[in-house]
Design an enzyme around this catalytic site. Structure first.
Site, PDB file in Angstrom:
ATOM      1  N   HIS A  62      41.682  32.972  39.993  1.00  0.00           N
ATOM      2  CA  HIS A  62      42.598  33.936  39.403  1.00  0.00           C
ATOM      3  C   HIS A  62      42.371  35.467  39.779  1.00  0.00           C
ATOM      4  CE1 HIS A  62      38.960  33.632  36.630  1.00  0.00           C
ATOM      5  NE2 HIS A  62      38.985  34.914  36.381  1.00  0.00           N
ATOM      6  N   ALA A  63      42.739  36.143  39.418  1.00  0.00           N
ATOM      7  CA  ALA A  63      42.530  37.764  39.514  1.00  0.00           C
ATOM      8  C   ALA A  63      42.830  38.553  38.284  1.00  0.00           C
ATOM      9  CB  ALA A  63      43.440  38.314  40.567  1.00  0.00           C
TER      10      ALA A  63
END
Length: 145
Positions: A62-63
């Site tokens: 994820h970011a």
């Protein structure tokens, strides 16, 4: 103190880097400490840690849109693979007296956990699901804007 970039500034992989922490050596055992806004380019609002990660497992994927993080291998080792949507770099963390500063808008994968590895993360904000980008395609679209 390191300058924090605004959300509108372009962030790139070179904005993420290894930070050495103070290490006080003593025959009775070493001591390392970290202070938000002094050693880190942000104030610490949350600390969490990953442990008992089964062999072959991956974490991350994820970011974060706005969150700054600092990761330390408190025990054992693991790899952090970062991508800014244009280039990718792998950081191997294996010592408790240095860690990886991760700026916003970096896709991250954690991999290659050794047996007994503990990953501690210091974050610039409390948990906010709205700050996550969990789909890599969505991340690439946001980076392209």
């Amino acid at each position: 103190m390191v300058h924090q970039k605004k959300r509108d500034d372009a962030l790139a992989l070179q904005d993420c880097y290894i930070l050495n922490l103070p290490k006080i050596e003593d025959s009775r055992g070493n001591l390392t400490f970290v202070e938000g806004g002094v050693h880190l380019p942000f104030d610490i609002k949350r600390v969490y840690y990953l442990y008992d990660v089964p062999g072959g497992s991956h974490r991350g994927a994820h970011a974060h849109r706005n969150l700054h993080q600092f990761m330390v291998a408190m025990s054992g080792s693991f790899d952090v693979i970062l991508s800014d949507g244009h280039q990718e770099r792998t950081f191997h963390l294996n010592r408790s007296y240095f860690g990886l500063y991760i700026c916003p808008m970096m896709w991250r994968n954690l991999d290659n956990f050794s047996s007994g590895a503990v990953c501690m993360v210091m974050a610039s904000a409390r948990y906010d699901e709205g700050d996550y980008i969990r789909d890599h395609g969505d991340f690439l679209q946001e980076v392209a804007r």
